[in-house]
Design a protein around this motif. Sequence first.
Motif, PDB file in Angstrom:
ATOM      1  N   ALA A 216      52.941  79.079  36.262  1.00 39.49           N
ATOM      2  CA  ALA A 216      52.242  78.753  37.504  1.00 39.49           C
ATOM      3  C   ALA A 216      52.034  77.248  37.536  1.00 39.49           C
ATOM      4  O   ALA A 216      51.734  76.633  36.516  1.00 39.49           O
ATOM      5  CB  ALA A 216      50.903  79.473  37.566  1.00 39.49           C
ATOM      6  N   HIS A 217      52.198  76.668  38.683  1.00 42.76           N
ATOM      7  CA  HIS A 217      52.062  75.220  38.819  1.00 42.76           C
ATOM      8  C   HIS A 217      50.756  74.940  39.546  1.00 42.76           C
ATOM      9  O   HIS A 217      50.561  75.373  40.677  1.00 42.76           O
ATOM     10  CB  HIS A 217      53.252  74.644  39.578  1.00 42.76           C
ATOM     11  CG  HIS A 217      54.543  74.854  38.842  1.00 42.76           C
ATOM     12  ND1 HIS A 217      54.939  74.036  37.816  1.00 42.76           N
ATOM     13  CD2 HIS A 217      55.495  75.817  38.953  1.00 42.76           C
ATOM     14  CE1 HIS A 217      56.105  74.466  37.333  1.00 42.76           C
ATOM     15  NE2 HIS A 217      56.454  75.554  38.019  1.00 42.76           N
ATOM     16  N   ILE A 218      49.845  74.209  38.853  1.00 39.11           N
ATOM     17  CA  ILE A 218      48.535  73.902  39.439  1.00 39.11           C
ATOM     18  C   ILE A 218      48.191  72.468  39.102  1.00 39.11           C
ATOM     19  O   ILE A 218      48.558  71.963  38.029  1.00 39.11           O
ATOM     20  CB  ILE A 218      47.461  74.882  38.899  1.00 39.11           C
ATOM     21  CG1 ILE A 218      46.119  74.662  39.610  1.00 39.11           C
ATOM     22  CG2 ILE A 218      47.294  74.763  37.403  1.00 39.11           C
ATOM     23  CD1 ILE A 218      45.096  75.747  39.328  1.00 39.11           C
ATOM     24  N   ASN A 219      47.482  71.852  39.988  1.00 41.08           N
ATOM     25  CA  ASN A 219      47.062  70.479  39.776  1.00 41.08           C
ATOM     26  C   ASN A 219      46.096  70.404  38.590  1.00 41.08           C
ATOM     27  O   ASN A 219      45.147  71.178  38.507  1.00 41.08           O
ATOM     28  CB  ASN A 219      46.384  69.989  41.062  1.00 41.08           C
ATOM     29  CG  ASN A 219      45.996  68.523  40.951  1.00 41.08           C
ATOM     30  OD1 ASN A 219      45.068  68.193  40.241  1.00 41.08           O
ATOM     31  ND2 ASN A 219      46.722  67.684  41.681  1.00 41.08           N
TER      32      ASN A 219
ATOM     33  N   GLU B 287      42.456  69.827  39.560  1.00 38.96           N
ATOM     34  CA  GLU B 287      41.840  70.988  40.200  1.00 38.96           C
ATOM     35  C   GLU B 287      41.479  72.062  39.167  1.00 38.96           C
ATOM     36  O   GLU B 287      40.429  72.701  39.243  1.00 38.96           O
ATOM     37  CB  GLU B 287      42.805  71.551  41.247  1.00 38.96           C
ATOM     38  CG  GLU B 287      42.176  72.513  42.232  1.00 38.96           C
ATOM     39  CD  GLU B 287      41.054  71.883  43.026  1.00 38.96           C
ATOM     40  OE1 GLU B 287      40.020  72.568  43.209  1.00 38.96           O
ATOM     41  OE2 GLU B 287      41.176  70.703  43.427  1.00 38.96           O
ATOM     42  N   PHE B 288      42.378  72.237  38.216  1.00 37.39           N
ATOM     43  CA  PHE B 288      42.106  73.226  37.166  1.00 37.39           C
ATOM     44  C   PHE B 288      40.854  72.838  36.360  1.00 37.39           C
ATOM     45  O   PHE B 288      39.956  73.653  36.127  1.00 37.39           O
ATOM     46  CB  PHE B 288      43.317  73.328  36.227  1.00 37.39           C
ATOM     47  CG  PHE B 288      43.117  74.280  35.090  1.00 37.39           C
ATOM     48  CD1 PHE B 288      43.328  75.646  35.262  1.00 37.39           C
ATOM     49  CD2 PHE B 288      42.697  73.834  33.849  1.00 37.39           C
ATOM     50  CE1 PHE B 288      43.134  76.522  34.219  1.00 37.39           C
ATOM     51  CE2 PHE B 288      42.504  74.707  32.802  1.00 37.39           C
ATOM     52  CZ  PHE B 288      42.720  76.064  32.985  1.00 37.39           C
TER      53      PHE B 288
ATOM     54  N   PRO C  31      41.339  82.697  41.296  1.00 36.59           N
ATOM     55  CA  PRO C  31      42.699  82.173  41.075  1.00 36.59           C
ATOM     56  C   PRO C  31      43.812  83.153  41.443  1.00 36.59           C
ATOM     57  O   PRO C  31      44.975  82.854  41.210  1.00 36.59           O
ATOM     58  CB  PRO C  31      42.695  81.907  39.564  1.00 36.59           C
ATOM     59  CG  PRO C  31      41.770  82.934  39.008  1.00 36.59           C
ATOM     60  CD  PRO C  31      40.703  83.164  40.058  1.00 36.59           C
TER      61      PRO C  31
ATOM     62  N   VAL D  14      46.792  84.998  43.088  1.00 38.21           N
ATOM     63  CA  VAL D  14      47.844  84.527  43.995  1.00 38.21           C
ATOM     64  C   VAL D  14      48.530  85.740  44.613  1.00 38.21           C
ATOM     65  O   VAL D  14      49.317  86.424  43.967  1.00 38.21           O
ATOM     66  CB  VAL D  14      48.865  83.667  43.224  1.00 38.21           C
ATOM     67  CG1 VAL D  14      49.947  83.170  44.172  1.00 38.21           C
ATOM     68  CG2 VAL D  14      48.182  82.502  42.548  1.00 38.21           C
TER      69      VAL D  14
END
Length: 571
Positions: free
Chosen positions: A111-114, A117-118, A134, A136
Amino acid sequence: MLGLQSYGSSSENESENEEQATEKTTQPALHLQPVDKTHSLSTALAVCAAPDVVPMGAVAVARTLDPTLKEVTYNPRYEEMFAPVKGPEHPNLTMQQRAPRNTLAGYVEKAHINAFEFENQRRTFHTYGYALDPTVDEAADGQSYVGDLQSAYDDNGKTVFEAPKAKKLRKQEKNDNPEDVEGFLGPWGRFENEVTVAKPNEQERAELDELLSKRHKRGRIPEDKPLEEKSTLHIKDAYDYQGRSYLHAPHDLGVNLRSNAPPPKCFLPKAHIHTWTGHNKGISSIRWFPKTAHLLLSGSMDCRVKLWEVYGDRRCVRTFSGHRQAIKDIAWNNKGSHFLSASYDRYIKLWDAETGDVVSRFTTRKMPFCVKFHPDNSKQHLFVAGTSDKKIICWDTRSGDIVQEYDRHLGSVSTITFVDDNRRFVTTSDDKSMRIWEWDIPVDMKYIADPTMHSMPAVTLAPNGKWMACQSLDNKIVIFSALNRFKMNRKKTFTGHMVSGYACQLDFSPDMSYLVSGDGDGKCYIWDWKTTKMYKKWQAHEGVCISALWHPHEASKLVTAGWDGQIKYWD
């Protein structure tokens, strides 16, 4: 058609072939001859040397990829990349085991997350107890929360970087005026409605009492009904014509039992002259009556202590019963009027030797392994006991209080020996060390420990007070100086017996000519003190010979006790 026509064979053809063959043999090889110009290329024979190959468009070539492959060296087609897995399959796999997975627990998609932000959501959850959901999928709207939903909706989902409004603090009394010396509060003012006395109400008091009673019950060793402490007198003539009890030493024996001088010369015992029987289980400790040794006290694993005559009819005088478990050690006071018995039931009891009554009881809820009265006549109300919790505890028999604790050992205390005119005492322990203490000072003045030393569960002071003989569990008797330096005498080591695992009591002859000890096989050994040579050994008991004592007024008499429940007298 011409080919078909010439296909059928005939005699003419055969004859022609034969003629050609003869021509071939007479002519040189064809490939060496020059090309005949009359033959054109159209009439030449064409030969195809290429193998049979399936045409490219005819059948699709099926190439397979290993499902576990991480890298391919060519550019495969889409159909090859996503073709279903084929081949033999394990017949007993469950659906969960058949499913593809890239971790131990299952298949995890990246999963691609900033990163900011995480971290923002993680800190918010850690600080305020809520974070954005979280999940999706189609249902996720990016506005739902997990964790403390009430706080999330109260704060409108603000994160730690957006700082939700501060919680309302309790009002505090304030007086920051430094001129008001008496009333100045500063930051220490009381809160409104603050209760300063933590006094439990009725309900809390009941809960506390219940908790304490439970805890008290849990810590206590459960006891059955109180054990009856009694003694049985086995002789009729307990008092003589002058009203003297059996504790009074007789005069008409031909031996001066009140003498302080030892016999001039001691001899080796040769014969077995008497056996005292009466204990149902093994003996653990025997002690002569102080000074006169006309009586013998024995403590046994049958929970009883017995008093025996040494002279005359050698009868059992009295039996003392009052312990629940085996007796570990016994000790007389200086006069012989009272004695202590230490048992595995965690009690030490003080008995009146004449009446058989229990005078007092002492316990620390730990097992006592050795007991000793202080040898000074002025301190006969004090005694020390080594216990299983590594302490040496001193009691006052008048008040029943603990007056001193010596707590420096690292294992249970095995022996206590008074030395140096009773100003000091020496203790040995299961921690394989020896410590020397000044009386009434709970810090050891000397600590003796060596990597070669073993545990020493039995120690005896020599009659001249200069040496201590210690039963070492590596099947040796080692000698320590009992004076200033407490140094081990390396030249004097007595060997030959087997005591590994047993606390076999040992003793000196009164003139210090000999050293006597039992061993684990039931034998009794006598060594010469000066030369350390073994002079005599004999089978004294079946099982362990746990104790051997030389009579202080007799030249060649000694007593042994064993785990067979017998006490034997030798001369």
